[in-house]
Write an enzyme that holds these catalytic residues in place. Structure first.
Site, PDB file in Angstrom:
ATOM      1  CG  HIS A 154      -1.363  -3.906  -2.881  1.00  0.00           C
ATOM      2  ND1 HIS A 154      -2.136  -3.199  -1.592  1.00  0.00           N
ATOM      3  CD2 HIS A 154      -1.381  -4.909  -2.059  1.00  0.00           C
ATOM      4  CE1 HIS A 154      -1.489  -3.166  -0.543  1.00  0.00           C
ATOM      5  NE2 HIS A 154      -0.830  -4.394  -0.558  1.00  0.00           N
ATOM      6  CG  ASP A 184      -3.608   0.020  -2.887  1.00  0.00           C
ATOM      7  OD1 ASP A 184      -4.409  -0.567  -3.299  1.00  0.00           O
ATOM      8  OD2 ASP A 184      -2.755  -0.111  -1.541  1.00  0.00           O
ATOM      9  CB  SER A 263      -2.939  -5.933   2.319  1.00  0.00           C
ATOM     10  OG  SER A 263      -1.166  -5.115   2.072  1.00  0.00           O
TER      11      SER A 263
END
Length: 311
Positions: A154, A184, A263
């Protein structure tokens, strides 16, 4: 008429018998005393500082004795066995070091070990007018020193250009070479990695327990690299994205503070070894900042994305 005999007042020298010494007058004795004193005064005085001859043998003996003692002492010092250290000596030295020096914390040591492998990832897109603008940013970790980087999908999904900045400050464009949608994850390849690029050490989550200390390193809100510490809260957790589009499974839950920008960054042990890729945080409010509930994809899953065999 007979005359009385008159005697002179002067003394006559007595008649000396054989072997007698004639008496000396006072004037004669005084003259000889003066002569003796003059002779003593004229006699040469001993030279100042000269050692009498009868002292020399004693002086030589003392010097030889001193030389012998010094020689023996030097020989003993040269051939003396080194002193053996005892456990008491070692303990005392350790306590002295702890009392006088500030040692780096376990968190600092873990962060220092992983730091050369952490990268800042920024994705760019273009507006309708053709202007390049930042689409998103996050963190990545070098897993192969040729420029192979793990991050979250993402972070780079939808980007037309990806730029990574390495620990030495150099930058490079990067391209996506593989993805793992269910976890992800995205694998990037930097086009111009540094020659001395260091890959992170990875370890299996097997043997880890809830309560074990961990460290997260990344670029929250673009600030970093930033270090936060906490513990593993649990394993095999599930997380559903706020949009409800995807459910991630088999996650590591941890409480080290993580925010947007973390992230894709590494979650490491206190040995600086990567055990997971930070992927999400749980916050039911609109702020979407850390509440102490973070999730990471186990490195076993991430290793499959780069074609590495399972641990």
């Amino acid at each position: 008429m007979p005359r009385i005999a008159r005697y002179s007042r002067s003394r006559r020298d007595p008649v000396l018998s054989a072997g007698d010494t004639p008496p000396q007058s006072a004037e004669s004795v005084t003259d000889k005393a003066h002569a003796t004193s003059s002779e003593a005064a004229d006699a040469p005085a001993p030279a100042a500082g000269r050692v009498p001859r009868h002292i020399w043998p004693l002086l030589i003996f003392v010097l030889a004795l001193n030389a012998g003692v010094l020689g023996y002492w030097g020989h003993e010092q040269k051939n003396r066995a080194p002193q053996q250290l005892t456990q008491k000596d070692i303990d005392a030295a350790v306590l002295h070091t702890l009392a006088t020096q500030t040692l780096p914390s376990p968190t600092a040591r873990a962060a220092a070990k992983i730091a050369p492998s952490v990268v800042h990832v920024v994705g760019y897109t273009r507006t309708k007018r053709g202007t390049e603008v930042e689409r998103g940013e996050g963190t990545g970790v070098v897993v192969i020193d040729t420029g192979i980087i793990l991050t979250n999908l993402h972070v780079v999904n939808g980007s037309r250009r990806i730029e990574v900045q390495f620990a030495d400050g150099s930058t490079s464009n990067a391209v996506v070479v593989n993805v793992q949608v269910e976890n992800d994850l995205a694998v990037l390849k930097a086009s111009e990695p540094p020659d001395d690029l260091q890959a992170a050490a990875m370890r299996s989550t097997e043997g880890l327990n809830a309560g074990d200390q961990v460290v997260a390193v990344g670029f929250p809100f673009g600030i970093g690299p930033s270090v936060s510490a906490g513990v593993i809260s649990g394993f095999k957790r599930e997380f559903q994205s706020p949009e409800g589009k995807q459910v991630l499974r088999n996650l590591i839950q941890f409480d080290a503070p993580a925010n947007p920008g973390n992230s894709g960054g590494p979650l490491v042990t206190m040995d600086g070894e990567v055990i997971g890729i930070v992927t999400a945080i749980l916050n039911p409010t609109a702020s979407r900042t850390s509440l102490g509930i973070g999730f990471a994809v186990p490195i076993e899953n991430a290793a499959k994305a780069i074609g590495s065999p399972p641990f």
